[in-house]
Enzyme design. Structure first.
Site, PDB file in Angstrom:
ATOM      1  N   LYS A 101      -0.041  -4.378   8.451  1.00 46.84           N
ATOM      2  CA  LYS A 101       0.575  -3.325   7.647  1.00 46.84           C
ATOM      3  C   LYS A 101       1.842  -2.855   8.340  1.00 46.84           C
ATOM      4  O   LYS A 101       1.801  -2.368   9.465  1.00 46.84           O
ATOM      5  CB  LYS A 101      -0.413  -2.171   7.474  1.00 46.84           C
ATOM      6  CG  LYS A 101       0.043  -1.105   6.514  1.00 46.84           C
ATOM      7  CD  LYS A 101      -0.874   0.067   6.592  1.00 46.84           C
ATOM      8  CE  LYS A 101      -1.623   0.472   5.362  1.00 46.84           C
ATOM      9  NZ  LYS A 101      -1.398  -0.031   4.100  1.00 46.84           N
ATOM     10  N   GLY A 121       0.834  -1.196   0.000  1.00 45.43           N
ATOM     11  CA  GLY A 121       0.000   0.000   0.000  1.00 45.43           C
ATOM     12  C   GLY A 121       0.862   1.236   0.000  1.00 45.43           C
ATOM     13  O   GLY A 121       2.093   1.154  -0.073  1.00 45.43           O
ATOM     14  N   ASP A 177      -6.256   9.255  -0.519  1.00 47.41           N
ATOM     15  CA  ASP A 177      -5.741   8.247  -1.445  1.00 47.41           C
ATOM     16  C   ASP A 177      -6.817   7.208  -1.723  1.00 47.41           C
ATOM     17  O   ASP A 177      -6.579   6.007  -1.662  1.00 47.41           O
ATOM     18  CB  ASP A 177      -4.487   7.603  -0.871  1.00 47.41           C
ATOM     19  CG  ASP A 177      -3.697   6.844  -1.939  1.00 47.41           C
ATOM     20  OD1 ASP A 177      -2.817   6.049  -1.576  1.00 47.41           O
ATOM     21  OD2 ASP A 177      -3.998   7.014  -3.134  1.00 47.41           O
TER      22      ASP A 177
END
Ligand code: NAG
Ligand code: NAG
Ligand code: NAG
Ligand code: NAG
Ligand code: NAG
Ligand code: NAG
Length: 829
Positions: A539, A520, A636
């Site tokens: 993440k 990402g 985003d």
């Protein structure tokens, strides 16, 4: 000379001005003001003169606008229904003590209704924006002969009263303009309804569209911009002489107005001098649940639910079949009918916007206990409440008919006691309470709370009808003055689980590349399996994102507090030396782009699923922009950041990441976050970012979902436009069918498909001000109201500007120096 360079919905082309050097705020008897001249209030805030809203027309109006501000917003219009033809109009105070507009032929076309004749009448523009006619020798406001604040057009200024003067017989209300170019009276009004307990109503002609809700002591619970805020003071006065609402600003250097636009949307606009722009702070109606009476009698509307309407707990649909087909017009009724003789009781429902009070009765100084007695005594009394939740006053409200227009508002302290058959008061869960709580607490805690509630409820029930003191004791609501800053932390603070490093390492098999789900914008993502078998997404934030430990924890906590069905849930974090790791719920179906752009997998998404995805993303984004109170801008949004759950319901991921990175040192804050193909022109070119940039990205996403084509890299044999330009050209020609992905059985759902394309095109319009807010988008998708025609999309003519491979910009280090960006992430309501 002022320059009106910005283009937006409030821009008016003004004729050439000769601003007098000896600027005055007063027009004396027989003095005339002609086109091209203006008078200016003493503090220089407001200006009055002739103007034209439409350069192509000869119509001239006398208006008042903010002098220092561009784009120009005209806040009051004298002759809105009777324009002067051409530039020969004159404004003059006559010896009849009237301020009068004469047309080129010298005929009076508009005049004030001054109350009496005086020796030396003058007209003066005050620094509040109020235009008054008075005796030059008498400054007492009570003796004004006439004032524009008594005759609003479509805008409420600070200090202006909205409501009724029952002594003088004045009704001050807002009425929309027909259009931007035509300021004459349109359909919509926003006015005080004095029936029952007074409320403000947004009406289309005589049909209620939206209701402000009931004054809770500090605010109208359902109204735009009225949530506790350090900028404003609000006032609601309800006496035999006057009923009005008014807002004021603590600082006169801030400009904020409430305006009813020609589409019937009430907007709270704040001027931001830094950006030289008006910000649409909040709209009403904001969502489908603001549609007056959508769920009808005893229905409750929740914007977070699908469908929106359900019956209140212990109520059932009058017509179950209609209800299931989302025709809610017949409403709900009690599961067990009332039997006043056998003795009814009352059940409490909280966290709501109280139902319509037009047919209610009230006493502004009666305790809840007395109120209950009164309602109990009269069999036709259906419910009662204390609408004042500040703890300062006690307003007893009694309803005598069906309860209508109830909206679930998790941040409302209002509650209502509804009359219920005695058999309903026994055991069983009390959903009214539970619904509200379940929004903010995880399931485990919920269970605990539930059992506690049940325990205490049973206990209380025993006492309720024997010891009435107990009842009023329960209704203790704290003061509201400190509510604004403390809320987010008080009510919704959760303890964020900290995972230890070893657990994460094991779960991801030492971050093995086999477990890598993707990279990402802010670092790689891995699939992990905890010891108990729970699947998670891990993440691992890129190292350069370092920020202080405490700041990081705070940010993560804030993000973890954002809970919505269309947002990916943050489960916790892990901090180890320089490592920062976020742990999310795992989404088995991965991201939207792996479906819509894949030839085979796209078959799995038929139109109803796609439409559900579009709506879900819209609601998630609306929550981030408005309802989360943190006002998160995603920055985003793209197909890769929309994950799909097992039912193909969408969940937005990576929200709030920009916040985590925003608290960094100077140089790094200037990083542009975003992905080519989804970024609006004003962001790429000027680094200017707002919620409207997310709206742009959303529009791109919608068009991609409908067409199954990527915006970035889109090519067409016969022209050189990108997907947006392509879509706009076809749509203009009415050839929208050619746009739709072959896997969408378009004919069955034609109107939804067209509407989605239309909304998508509105979202990608070049100028941010032209784009709708997410609340309007949700509304547009849900209704079948006519939509404005979309203007040219951003980047319509500028394709091939960018050649970089698609990835989030923030993942590239190189850009940090060249791009300027003001991060305006945190803007609590
Ligand atoms: C104002 O104009 C009227 C009519 O033109 C005239 O009768 C009157 O004397 C004027 N008053 C002053 C103070 O100039
Ligand atoms: C306005 O004036 C122009 C010329 O001065 C004339 O042609 C036009 O018909 C007038 N319009 C109206 C509505 O009276
Ligand atoms: C003046 O009063 C009349 C009658 O009361 C009313 O119809 C008219 O709208 C008023 N005009 C203004 C500008 O207030
Ligand atoms: C308002 O009412 C008018 C006339 O009844 C109607 O044409 C229009 O569609 C309505 N607008 C909305 C937004 O309901
Ligand atoms: C409201 O209630 C109070 C307390 O019971 C009572 O004294 C008062 O007369 C009531 N006011 C009206 C207008 O009924
Ligand atoms: C109950 O309230 C209704 C509505 O206000 C009123 O018309 C009726 O007379 C009341 N009944 C009694 C018994 O007080």
């Amino acid at each position: 000379m002022k320059s009106f360079h910005r283009i937006c919905c409030f821009c008016f082309l003004l004729p050439h001005f000769i601003v007098l050097s000896d600027a005055t705020d007063t027009l004396a008897l027989n003095e005339t003001l002609a086109a091209g001249k203006t008078i200016i209030s003493s503090g220089g805030t407001f200006e009055l003169g002739f103007y034209s809203p439409d350069s192509s027309s000869n119509n001239r109006y006398v208006g008042i606008w903010y002098k220092q501000v561009s784009p120009v917003v005209v806040v009051w219009i004298a002759n809105r229904d009777v324009p002067v033809n051409g530039t020969n109009g004159l404004l003059k105070v006559t010896d009849q003590s009237k301020l009068t507009i004469f047309n080129g032929e010298g005929t009076a076309i508009w005049s004030t209704n001054s109350t009496r004749l005086v020796q030396k009448p003058v007209a003066q523009l005050l620094d509040s924006g109020n235009l008054v006619v008075k005796d030059a020798a008498d400054a007492n406001p009570a003796n004004y002969l006439w004032q524009s604040f008594d005759h609003p057009t479509d805008t409420l200024l600070p200090g202006m009263k909205l409501g009724l003067d029952l002594v003088k017989g004045i009704n001050r209300y807002l009425q929309s303009s027909k259009s931007k170019a035509d300021p004459s009276r349109g359909y919509f009004t926003y006015q005080m309804d004095p029936n029952g307990f007074p409320q403000l109503f947004l009406m289309n002609d005589s049909i209620p569209q939206f209701r402000s809700g009931t004054w809770d002591g500090t605010q109208f619970i359902g109204s735009p911009g009225l949530n506790s805020n350090p900028l404003y003071t609000y006032e609601f006065v309800n006496t035999p002489q006057e009923i009005y609402y008014r807002f004021d600003l603590h600082s006169s250097s801030v400009y904020s107005i409430l305006t009813l636009n020609s589409n019937g949307v009430l907007q709270r606009l704040n001027y931001n001098p830094r950006n030289q722009d008006w910000t649409d702070y909040l709209d009403a109606p904001a969502d489908s649940c603001d549609d007056y009476g959508l769920c009808n009698a005893y229905g409750i509307c929740s914007i977070a639910s699908s469908p929106f309407c359900s019956c209140l707990d212990k109520f059932v649909p009058v017509s179950p079949f209609d209800w299931q087909t989302t025709d809610w017009s017949s409403g709900c009724k009690r599961r067990v009918p009332l039997d006043c003789q056998k003795g009814d009781g009352f059940l409490k429902y909280s966290g709501i916007k109280l139902p319509d009070t037009r047919h209610s009765r009230y006493n502004q100084s009666m305790s809840l206990k007395e109120c209950e007695k009164l309602c109990m005594k009269n069999c036709s009394c259906t419910a009662y409440s204390n609408s004042d939740t500040t703890g300062k006053g006690s307003v007893c409200l009694l309803w005598f008919d069906n309860l209508i227009d109830i909206k679930k508002l998790s941040d409302s302290d209002q509650y209502i006691y509804i009359r219920m058959a005695s058999s309903e008061l026994g055991s069983g869960s009390n959903k009214g309470k539970i619904i509200v709580i379940s929004l903010v607490l995880p399931a485990a805690v919920l269970l605990l709370v539930l059992s506690l509630i049940l325990y205490f409820k049973k206990k209380k029930k025993k006492q309720q009808w024997t010891q009435t003191e107990q009842l009023s004791g329960e209704v203790q609501i704290g003061g509201t003055s400190e509510r604004y800053p403390s809320r987010e932390y008080d009510k919704e603070d959760v303890d964020l689980p900290l995972f230890d490093w070893q657990t994460i390492v094991q779960a991801t098999n030492y971050f093995s590349s086999d477990n890598k789900l993707g990279a990402g914008g802010f670092g790689p993502v891995y699939k992990g399996i905890l010891v108990g078998g729970q699947e998670i997404a891990v993440k691992r934030l890129s190292e350069y994102s370092m920020q202080g430990l405490d700041e990081f924890k705070n940010e993560v906590k804030l993000i973890a507090n954002l809970k919505h069905r269309n947002l990916v849930k943050l489960l916790g974090c892990c901090i180890q030396a320089k490592e920062r790791i976020l742990i999310y719920e795992y989404m088995p179906n991965r991201s939207l782009d792996s479906f819509i752009f894949d030839h085979d997998r796209s078959r799995l998404l038929d139109w109803p699923k796609r439409f559900q995805i579009i709506n879900g993303i819209a609601r998630g984004l609306l929550y981030l922009h408005r309802d989360s109170r943190l006002r998160i801008i995603h920055r985003d949004l793209k197909a890769g950041n929309v994950l799909l759950d097992i039912d193909m319901k969408p969940k937005i991921s990576d929200f709030g990441m920009a916040r985590i990175f925003a608290n960094e040192n100077e140089a790094n804050t200037k990083r542009v976050v975003g992905t080519y193909g989804y970024m609006p022109p004003e962001y790429v070119v000027d680094g200017y970012y707002s919620t409207k940039s997310d709206v742009y990205s959303f529009g791109v996403l919608v068009l991609e979902i409908v067409t199954g084509r990527k915006n970035r890299g889109f090519t067409h044999a016969s022209h050189n436009h990108n997907l947006l330009g392509h879509a706009w050209l076809l749509y203009k020609d009415g050839r929208f069918q050619e746009l739709v992905d072959d896997h969408v059985s378009k004919s069955c759902y034609l109107s939804e498909v067209i509407r989605s394309i239309h909304v998508g095109l509105l979202c990608v319009q070049q100028f941010p001000d032209d784009r709708p807010s997410m609340s309007s988008v949700v509304l547009m998708l849900a209704s079948d109201r006519a939509l404005p025609f979309p203007k040219e999309p951003g980047y319509f003519t500028q394709r091939n500007l960018f050649f970089e491979p698609e990835k989030s910009l923030s993942s590239t280090k190189a850009d940090s120096s060249s791009n300027q960006l003001t991060v305006t992430m945190l803007d609590a309501r």
